[in-house]
Design an enzyme around this catalytic site. Structure first.
Site, short mmCIF file in Angstrom:
data_model
loop_
_atom_site.label_atom_id
_atom_site.label_comp_id
_atom_site.label_asym_id
_atom_site.label_seq_id
_atom_site.Cartn_x
_atom_site.Cartn_y
_atom_site.Cartn_z
N HIS A 63 0.76 -1.14 -0.24
CA HIS A 63 0.12 -0.07 -0.07
C HIS A 63 0.84 1.25 0.03
CE1 HIS A 63 1.29 -0.96 4.19
NE2 HIS A 63 1.13 0.58 4.44
N HIS A 80 5.82 5.85 -0.95
CA HIS A 80 6.28 4.61 -1.70
C HIS A 80 5.69 3.31 -1.38
CE1 HIS A 80 7.44 4.88 2.65
NE2 HIS A 80 7.72 3.39 2.53
#
Length: 179
Positions: free
Chosen positions: A36, A120
């Protein structure tokens, strides 16, 4: 409860990311279902704190936007490599959403986030150095890209830590308005 706010990734993107998850000694690869983009780590809160966070997040308004992943990198502490990640391409709407989430959570009573927002997707954590394998891995895979894909919601996630790694559960989702 250990909570965080995140963007979930579509299955095709998770499959693309999963193909990156091999070839480095010492890596503890993140399972694709756990991948995620974290908008805000909340941390440990009690039931009332979770309710406050949920109410605050319900008030966040934003528009759906496209997002793309691109490139690979690592976080380090001194000379120790801690994490391998896939990057998120610049998207002002993502930063705006993250800022709105942060403001809402601070208004709900949480301490402000002190770390710089570096969007990220975590791919691996390291117990030991990957040795001289990281540079060739990054050279071979560094041009990775996925998307763009539509971001139509963000979620409040609960993290359960265990011997076999973390397990995440969606506590609530918050839709974004159509573009």
């Amino acid at each position: 409860m250990r909570l965080f706010v995140a963007l979930l990734l579509p299955v095709p993107v998770l499959k693309d990311l999963a193909r990156l998850c091999s070839g480095l000694p010492g890596a503890r690869w993140v399972r694709p279902e756990n991948m995620h983009v974290t908008l805000r780590f909340i941390g440990e809160v009690d039931g009332a704190g979770a309710d406050d966070a949920h109410l605050a997040l319900k008030g966040v308004r934003g528009r759906a936007f496209p997002l793309a992943l691109g490139g690979l990198g690592s976080f380090q502490s001194g000379r120790k490599i801690r994490m391998l990640w896939a990057g998120v391409e610049d998207q002002p709407a993502l930063v705006s959403l993250r800022d709105d989430v942060e403001k809402a959570l601070v208004r709900s009573g949480l301490e402000p986030e002190r770390r710089k927002f570096t969007p990220h997707v975590s791919l691996a954590r390291f117990n030991k150095k990957p040795g001289n394998k990281l540079a060739p891995y990054l050279e071979a895979n560094g041009a990775f890209s996925a998307g763009p894909f539509p971001v139509t919601a963000f979620v409040l996630m609960r993290s359960y830590l265990g011997r076999s790694g973390a397990h995440y559960e969606v506590m609530a989702d918050y839709p974004l308005e159509d573009e």
